[in-house]
Every structure is written in structure tokens, then in C-alpha cells.
Design a protein around this motif. Structure first.
Motif, short mmCIF file in Angstrom:
data_model
loop_
_atom_site.label_atom_id
_atom_site.label_comp_id
_atom_site.label_asym_id
_atom_site.label_seq_id
_atom_site.Cartn_x
_atom_site.Cartn_y
_atom_site.Cartn_z
N MET A 364 0.85 -1.20 0.00
CA MET A 364 0.00 0.00 0.00
C MET A 364 0.88 1.25 0.00
O MET A 364 0.68 2.18 -0.77
CB MET A 364 -0.87 0.04 1.26
CG MET A 364 -2.00 -0.93 1.27
SD MET A 364 -3.09 -0.62 2.69
CE MET A 364 -2.35 -1.66 3.93
N ALA A 365 1.87 1.25 0.88
CA ALA A 365 2.70 2.45 1.07
C ALA A 365 3.47 2.81 -0.20
O ALA A 365 3.63 3.99 -0.51
CB ALA A 365 3.67 2.22 2.22
N LYS A 375 -5.19 4.52 1.29
CA LYS A 375 -5.39 3.47 2.29
C LYS A 375 -4.26 3.50 3.30
O LYS A 375 -4.47 3.32 4.49
CB LYS A 375 -5.40 2.10 1.61
CG LYS A 375 -6.71 1.70 1.02
CD LYS A 375 -6.61 0.22 0.65
CE LYS A 375 -7.72 -0.21 -0.25
NZ LYS A 375 -7.46 -1.56 -0.77
N TYR A 376 -3.05 3.70 2.79
CA TYR A 376 -1.92 3.70 3.72
C TYR A 376 -2.00 4.89 4.68
O TYR A 376 -1.68 4.77 5.86
CB TYR A 376 -0.57 3.69 2.97
CG TYR A 376 0.54 3.33 3.94
CD1 TYR A 376 0.63 2.02 4.43
CD2 TYR A 376 1.42 4.28 4.44
CE1 TYR A 376 1.58 1.68 5.37
CE2 TYR A 376 2.37 3.94 5.38
CZ TYR A 376 2.45 2.63 5.84
OH TYR A 376 3.38 2.29 6.78
N THR A 377 -2.46 6.01 4.16
CA THR A 377 -2.63 7.18 5.03
C THR A 377 -3.63 6.87 6.14
O THR A 377 -3.42 7.20 7.31
CB THR A 377 -3.12 8.39 4.19
OG1 THR A 377 -2.23 8.54 3.10
CG2 THR A 377 -3.17 9.66 5.01
N THR A 378 -4.74 6.20 5.76
CA THR A 378 -5.72 5.79 6.77
C THR A 378 -5.06 4.87 7.78
O THR A 378 -5.20 5.03 8.99
CB THR A 378 -6.87 5.01 6.09
OG1 THR A 378 -7.43 5.83 5.10
CG2 THR A 378 -7.93 4.59 7.09
N PHE A 379 -4.33 3.90 7.25
CA PHE A 379 -3.66 2.95 8.14
C PHE A 379 -2.75 3.68 9.12
O PHE A 379 -2.78 3.45 10.32
CB PHE A 379 -2.84 1.94 7.32
CG PHE A 379 -1.84 1.21 8.17
CD1 PHE A 379 -2.26 0.18 8.99
CD2 PHE A 379 -0.51 1.60 8.20
CE1 PHE A 379 -1.36 -0.47 9.83
CE2 PHE A 379 0.40 0.96 9.04
CZ PHE A 379 -0.03 -0.08 9.85
N TRP A 380 -1.94 4.60 8.57
CA TRP A 380 -0.96 5.27 9.43
C TRP A 380 -1.66 6.08 10.53
O TRP A 380 -1.25 6.07 11.68
CB TRP A 380 -0.02 6.15 8.60
CG TRP A 380 1.06 6.68 9.48
CD1 TRP A 380 1.17 7.94 9.97
CD2 TRP A 380 2.15 5.93 10.03
NE1 TRP A 380 2.26 8.02 10.81
CE2 TRP A 380 2.87 6.80 10.86
CE3 TRP A 380 2.57 4.60 9.92
CZ2 TRP A 380 4.00 6.39 11.56
CZ3 TRP A 380 3.69 4.20 10.61
CH2 TRP A 380 4.39 5.09 11.42
N ARG A 406 6.02 7.18 9.02
CA ARG A 406 5.78 8.50 8.44
C ARG A 406 5.92 9.54 9.53
O ARG A 406 5.49 9.32 10.66
CB ARG A 406 4.37 8.57 7.83
CG ARG A 406 4.15 7.58 6.68
CD ARG A 406 5.00 7.95 5.46
NE ARG A 406 4.85 7.03 4.35
CZ ARG A 406 5.62 5.98 4.13
NH1 ARG A 406 6.60 5.68 4.98
NH2 ARG A 406 5.44 5.22 3.07
N PHE A 407 6.48 10.71 9.15
CA PHE A 407 6.80 11.71 10.17
C PHE A 407 6.29 13.09 9.78
O PHE A 407 6.14 13.40 8.60
CB PHE A 407 8.32 11.82 10.33
CG PHE A 407 8.98 10.52 10.63
CD1 PHE A 407 9.10 10.07 11.93
CD2 PHE A 407 9.47 9.71 9.60
CE1 PHE A 407 9.70 8.85 12.23
CE2 PHE A 407 10.06 8.49 9.88
CZ PHE A 407 10.18 8.06 11.19
N ALA A 408 6.13 13.92 10.80
CA ALA A 408 5.99 15.34 10.53
C ALA A 408 7.41 15.86 10.32
O ALA A 408 8.38 15.25 10.77
CB ALA A 408 5.35 16.03 11.72
N GLN A 417 1.62 13.45 9.59
CA GLN A 417 2.80 12.60 9.44
C GLN A 417 2.78 11.98 8.05
O GLN A 417 2.06 11.01 7.81
CB GLN A 417 2.79 11.53 10.53
CG GLN A 417 2.84 12.15 11.92
CD GLN A 417 2.80 11.11 13.03
OE1 GLN A 417 2.54 9.95 12.80
NE2 GLN A 417 3.06 11.56 14.25
N THR A 418 3.54 12.57 7.15
CA THR A 418 3.51 12.09 5.77
C THR A 418 4.90 11.80 5.20
O THR A 418 5.01 11.21 4.14
CB THR A 418 2.87 13.15 4.84
OG1 THR A 418 3.57 14.37 5.03
CG2 THR A 418 1.40 13.36 5.15
N VAL A 419 5.95 12.24 5.90
CA VAL A 419 7.30 12.12 5.33
C VAL A 419 7.93 10.78 5.72
O VAL A 419 7.94 10.41 6.89
CB VAL A 419 8.18 13.28 5.83
CG1 VAL A 419 9.61 13.10 5.37
CG2 VAL A 419 7.61 14.60 5.37
N SER A 420 8.43 10.05 4.72
CA SER A 420 9.11 8.79 5.03
C SER A 420 10.61 9.05 5.11
O SER A 420 11.11 10.08 4.63
CB SER A 420 8.82 7.76 3.95
OG SER A 420 9.49 8.13 2.76
#
Ligand code: ADP
Length: 631
Positions: A364-365, A375-380, A406-408, A417-420
Motif C-alpha cells: 500500500m505504502a 489506504k496507507y494514510t488511513t492505516f498510518w 511517516r513523520f511530521a 505525518q507524511t514524510v518517510s
């Protein structure tokens, strides 16, 4: 024992009200819930009978019956499962003995839609019968016991209990339908509901036979019962034979969830351990995700026989949100919890399943499709904090889990939190060889920390970590893809490669110039600090605190203290900004009797700025007032 009337626990009353009002648009699920319970009850009997065949008595068959009576306006669901003793009835039906229940109910808002979601997280179960019934009669006899118990309630706050005769073991539930619910008194309707929601149930679900034709063309009379569902274990079928709807309905049964799953992985694994896994990631965190006594997990089967449900032994803690089944072909049928604890076979299955789940999350990611990414955003959002525990816990997979985190970041404006870590590596500046991060107890504290000033000035990205788990989780991750992770609040600032000659000379000059002042400050602060030095981390703030790389960070110290642990804090190093006017002021006051007050104030505000607590707030206020009045 004669008939006894008991009151529902307050929470059950609330649950009933809520269920009747928020689920009326999806009434038919009552049958799914009752059939699901019946199937669980049969699984439990099969498991208990592994060590005690006597429990089957002279009726070895496990099955579920569904029937209705148009005249009496009733629907009956009965099973030949484990049944319940009188005490079990009181415990299971009429009270909700789950930890976290009170907190759950305190979240209810009165908004039907929101509450319907919440109730999904809680699980609807037996009480959903009251969506369509104004009276429910449950008669149950525990396998191996002589007498049976009858429970009856109109769902209005009370129930009665009576000891009765029941010729067979198991549970029979009679729903007396409310006026207006007659649509369910229909053979076709009930069969369709069973096929829609309960097709995957491993046991036969029987309904009175319909007259018709046999395969050979002969007439089939309407007598006896016939099986309505497919009645084979869904996970044993090949993937291509299973529709997404079937996977979804099976999920709702195993996970006791009201909502659809987010994703699943289904595979047959061959090799030294042979097993089938069907594992699901839910869409929403259950209410007891952080509860030690949470109830649901992954179910273990051995050759299609249910053995136990357990979250800890079959998957690690940080994957405790995963639901589904593992069906082993090799384990012995009489495997117990104790055996599982030390079983190498289970270890292998566990590590295989961990890899599958991580693979599912990665798919997903790392997908190019917007839908999968969403979906991954929901999961996270739901489970990120739990998955992060894996970075600290699962040594073998920590880099893989870190890649899923995922981080801010200072690169973004928002707290999301979207940054890997991969995004970060891709944006590193030329010459940068470390991944910088800061930990704090809130996003705002991280984002506004004085430690970030020089990084902002030089355009170097810093990850902002503010979940409670971060400090612990990421203290175990020293490197990612060969790059060191470095807290910006620890150790010396190592940005030589971003500092030009002129800057360096200026810094050296500033350090020499402040040498005496710093010595004087050390005399004032004495034991409160490990050292005092000139810094180039700061542009806007006069001072900040740092600790040595190997020392406990101030944030961790606060977390541990708030958790009641008596930790010995490492002393901080006070760093002062030579270009700040307040430090200039300090220099000017070197000879005055106010020098001590200025020094204390600078130290105290550095502590405050990073979210710390002053040891002696009254003195701080007194000094501040003194200096304000002198201006
Ligand atoms: P859940 O199924 O999520 O545990 P329910 O409210 O549906 O919640 O059921 C509560 C408990 O009552 C079950 O966990 C089980 O112990 C018991 N129970 C319900 N239905 C049956 C049944 N048909 N046979 C035996 N026990 C049952």
C-alpha cells in the motif's frame, strides 16, 4: 432455582439504546451476529473436546439451525455448541465485562452517525437482536451439564433467569419480532441474509428444506433441513474462488468488526512449516488497542479445527491490530497455550506472518495508485503509533518497519505525518551525512524548538517526532540505509560542512570573547549544568539546553517521570548564542550584582523553551520581576 429478575449493567442499557437507534438502517446484521456467535460456540466445544470427548455426549454433530414461525412472529437461531452455564449467562449476556468499557461510553456524542462508527469499533454482537426484536428468549445448556438456563429480556433494562429443561446441549435464541419487522419472516429473505453474511461459516447452517427437484430430476419433498451456506473454511479455498465480498464478510466474523477491512493477505505457505494465513488490516483502531486485556487477535486453527485466539503468541505486539486466521498443517491438535509459548514451529509461523503483514503494508505504502496510498494514510493515522513500537521491538525487521514510518517534518507546514525516511534521504543536502530529528512532547513544542533555528537557516530538514512512543522506538534505530540518525538536541552541532571560512572565524572570535563570561556563569550555576559553551545552533533564541549523545534526552526523562519512574536525569549542557542581544546584555552586566539573576534567567528560559519544568518557579518569577522593575 425459581425465576429471578436482574438488572442490566448501566452500559448495557446504553449500548442497547444506541444500537437500536443507530443501526436501524442495517437491521439484517442481527442474523450475522447470532450466527457468528453460534459458530464460535461450536469452535469452543470442538477445542474443549480435544481433551474431553465426553463433552460431545451422543451428539457429535456441530451445526446451526435457523427457522421462523410466521404465526408466532418469531425467528429462532440454535446451535449445538458449548452452551453456557448459569454463571456464564450472567457474565456474558447482561454485563459487559470488558476493560475500557467506561471510557468507550464516555466518548459517545449523541451524533448518530459518529456513534454508529464507534459502536462498530466496540462490536455489536448479541445485543443486535434487539434491533428487530422486542423480546429475546435465550435457552442454553452447557456441554456436560444437566440443567439449562433460560434468559429473557425485552431489552428495557431488566432480564429474567430461570432454570429449565433442555434436551440438547447448546444455545437456542428466539427473537420475538417487533411490529413492522415481518419482512424477516420469510424463507427467501433469511436464506439471502445467510448467504450474504455467513456463507464462509465453516459449519453447516440449516434451514427447513424447500420442496423442489433433486439433481437427477426427481421431486424433493419439503421435509427435514438443508444446508444454506457453503460450509467450508474460506481460507482453504483458492484465492480465485473467493470474491472481495466474501473476504469482507469473513473478516467481519473473525474480527468482530462492523466495518470492512482495509486490506488482506491470503497465502498458503509450504516448506518446513505448512500453513495457510489469511490476515487482515482493519480500517479503524478498536477501542481496546492499548488495553493489555484486549480480547481479539489472530485465530489459530490446526487442520481447520479452531484452537485458540491469541494476539501475543501468533504475532508480535506491534502488529496487535491484525486480525484473521492461521491454519497450520503440522502442529498437533492438542497444542496448548503453554506449548505455544516455547514452540519453534510457532516462532517460524510467526516470523513468516510478520513478513507477510509488512509486505502487505509496503504494497500500500509504495503503490503508485492514489487509492492504495490513501489506504496507507488511513492505516498510518489509525495504527502508526503502534507500528512504530516495532522499530524498537523487532530487531530483525527494524529497518523495514522504519521505512514504513511517516513523520511530521520541517519540510511541511502541517502536523500531518507524511514524510518517510526515504523521502528525507532523497532531499538531503549535498554533503549531509546524517538524518536529523527532534523529539518533544507535542508537535508544537517540536516545531518551535530553538534547536531547529540553525537547521532552518541552512535549509536542512529535521523530522519532528512527538508521539510518546517515538523517544523509545527511535533510540534503538541508529542508522537508516547507512545514514546515522542524529537528535538535534544531543551532542555537539556538527555542521562544519555547511559553514564557510568567514563564519568559522566569526564563531571562533565569539567564543574567545565570551570565555570569561562563561566561566563566570559556571560559578553562578554550579552543579545545575554539566557545562556551558558558546553555540551556533541558535539564531533567534539566547540559549538552549543539550545533552551528550549517550545521555537521556530531556523529553525521555519527562516521559519516564510522568509514568512514575524515578529516573536520575543527566545534567544538561547550557549553550548560549553569542549574537543574541540578551547575551550582550549579560556581558555588559558582568561586573554588576545583577549578573547572577541574568544568568539564572537565561538558564531557566532555556529549560522552559523545551517544555521542561523549573525546579524553583517562585525564584524565577522574583528575578524576572526584579529585572523588569530595574528597566
Ligand atoms: P462477542 O461475540 O463480541 O464476545 P456478544 O455480545 O455477541 O459479544 O457475546 C458475548 C458473549 O456471550 C460471547 O463472548 C460468548 O461467550 C457468549 N455467547 C454469545 N452467544 C453464544 C452462543 N450462541 N453460545 C455460547 N455462548 C455465547
Amino acid at each position: 432455582m425459581s425465576k429471578e429478575t436482574l438488572g442490566f449493567q448501566a452500559e448495557v442499557k446504553q449500548l442497547l439504546q444506541l444500537m437500536i437507534h443507530s443501526l436501524y438502517s442495517n437491521k439484517e446484521i442481527f442474523l450475522r451476529e447470532l450466527v457468528s456467535n453460534a459458530s464460535d460456540a461450536c469452535d469452543k466445544l470442538r477445542f474443549e473436546a480435544v481433551n474431553n470427548d465426553g463433552l460431545f455426549g451422543n451428539d457429535p454433530e456441530l451445526k446451526i439451525h435457523v427457522d421462523f414461525d410466521e404465526q408466532a412472529k418469531t425467528i429462532t437461531v440454535s446451535d449445538s455448541g458449548i452452551g453456557m452455564s448459569r454463571d456464564e449467562v450472567i457474565k456474558n449476556i447482561g454485563t459487559i465485562a470488558r476493560s475500557g468499557t467506561k471510557e468507550f461510553f464516555s466518548q459517545l456524542s449523541g451524533d448518530k452517525q459518529k456513534d454508529a462508527h464507534l459502536i462498530g469499533q466496540f462490536g455489536v454482537g448479541f445485543y443486535s437482536a434487539f434491533i428487530i426484536a422486542d423480546k429475546v428468549t435465550l435457552t442454553t445448556r452447557r456441554a456436560g451439564e444437566e440443567s439449562a438456563t433460560q434468559w429473557e429480556s425485552a431489552g428495557d433494562g431488566e432480564f429474567t433467569l430461570e432454570t429449565v429443561e433442555k434436551p440438547t446441549r447448546g444455545t437456542t435464541i428466539v427473537l420475538h419480532l417487533k411490529d413492522g419487522e415481518e419482512e424477516f419472516l420469510n424463507d427467501y429473505r433469511l436464506r439471502s441474509i445467510i448467504r450474504k453474511y455467513s456463507d464462509h461459516i465453516t459449519l453447516p447452517i440449516l434451514m427447513p428444506a424447500q420442496a423442489g427437484y433433486n439433481d437427477d430430476g426427481s421431486i424433493k419433498p419439503a421435509e427435514g433441513f438443508e444446508t444454506v451456506n457453503q460450509a467450508n473454511a474460506l481460507w482453504t479455498r483458492s484465492k480465485s474462488d473467493i470474491t472481495p465480498e466474501q473476504y469482507t464478510e469473513f473478516y467481519k466474523h473473525v474480527a468482530h468488526d462492523y466495518e470492512d477491512p482495509l486490506a488482506w493477505s491470503h497465502a498458503k505457505v509450504e516448506g518446513r512449516q505448512e500453513y495457510t494465513e489469511l490476515l487482515y488490516v482493519p480500517k479503524r483502531a478498536p477501542f481496546d488497542l492499548y488495553d493489555r486485556e484486549r480480547r481479539h487477535g489472530v485465530k489459530l486453527y490446526v487442520r481447520r479445527v479452531f484452537i485458540l485466539e491469541d494476539s501475543e503468541k501468533l504475532l508480535p505486539q506491534y502488529l496487535r491490530f491484525v486480525r484473521g486466521v492461521i491454519d497450520s498443517a503440522n502442529l498437533p491438535l492438542n497444542v496448548s497455550r503453554e506449548i505455544l509459548q516455547h514452540s519453534k514451529d510457532i516462532e517460524q509461523i510467526k516470523s513468516g506472518c510478520v513478513k507477510k503483514v509488512l509486505g502487505l503494508l509496503e504494497s500500500m505504502a509504495n503503490s503508485d495508485e492514489a487509492e492504495e496510498q490513501a489506504k496507507y494514510t488511513t492505516f498510518w493515522g489509525e495504527f502508526g503509533k503502534v507500528l512504530k513500537e516495532g522499530v524498537g521491538e523487532d530487531f530483525a525487521n527494524k529497518e523495514r518497519i522504519a521505512a514504513l514510518c511517516r513523520f511530521a517534518s520541517t519540510h511541511n507546514e502541517s502536523a500531518e505525518q507524511t514524510v518517510s525516511l526515504k523521502d528525507y534521504l532523497g532531499r538531503m543536502k549535498e554533503g549531509q551525512d546524517q538524518i536529523y530529528f527532534i523529539t518533544a512532547d507535542s508537535y508544537a513544542a517540536a516545531k518551535n524548538s530553538p534547536h531547529l533555528e540553525v537547521f532552518r537557516k541552512k535549509g536542512i530538514e529535521v523530522l519532528l517526532l512527538s508521539d510518546r512512543v517515538d523517544e523509545w522506538a527511535f533510540s534503538g534505530l541508529t542508522e537508516f540505509e547507512g545514514k546515522k540518525l542524529q537528535s538535534v538536541a544531543k551532542g555537539e552541532l556538527n555542521l562544519e560542512q555547511f559553514t564557510d571560512e568567514a563564519e568559522k572565524q566569526e564563531q571562533e572570535a565569539a567564543a574567545t570573547e565570551l570565555k570569561d563570561i562563561i566561566e563566570q556563569m559556571k560559578t553562578v550555576l554550579g552543579d545545575s549544568v554539566k557545562d556551558i559553551r558558546v553555540t551556533h545552533r541558535l539564531t533567534d533564541s539566547p540559549a538552549c539546553l543539550v545533552v551528550e549523545n549517550q545521555d537521556m534526552s530531556a523529553n525521555l526523562e519527562r516521559l519516564l517521570k510522568s509514568a512514575g519512574q524515578d529516573v536520575k536525569a543527566s545534567k544538561p549542557i547550557l549553550e548560549v548564542n553569542p549574537t543574541h542581544p540578551l547575551v550582550g546584555k549579560l556581558k555588559a552586566e558582568a561586573a554588576s550584582d545583577k549578573f547572577g539573576d541574568w544568568t539564572h534567567l537565561i538558564f531557566d528560559q532555556a529549560l522552559l523553551a523545551e517544555g521542561g519544568q523549573l525546579e524553583d518557579p517562585a525564584s524565577f518569577v522574583k528575578r524576572l520581576n526584579g529585572l523588569m522593575l530595574a528597566m
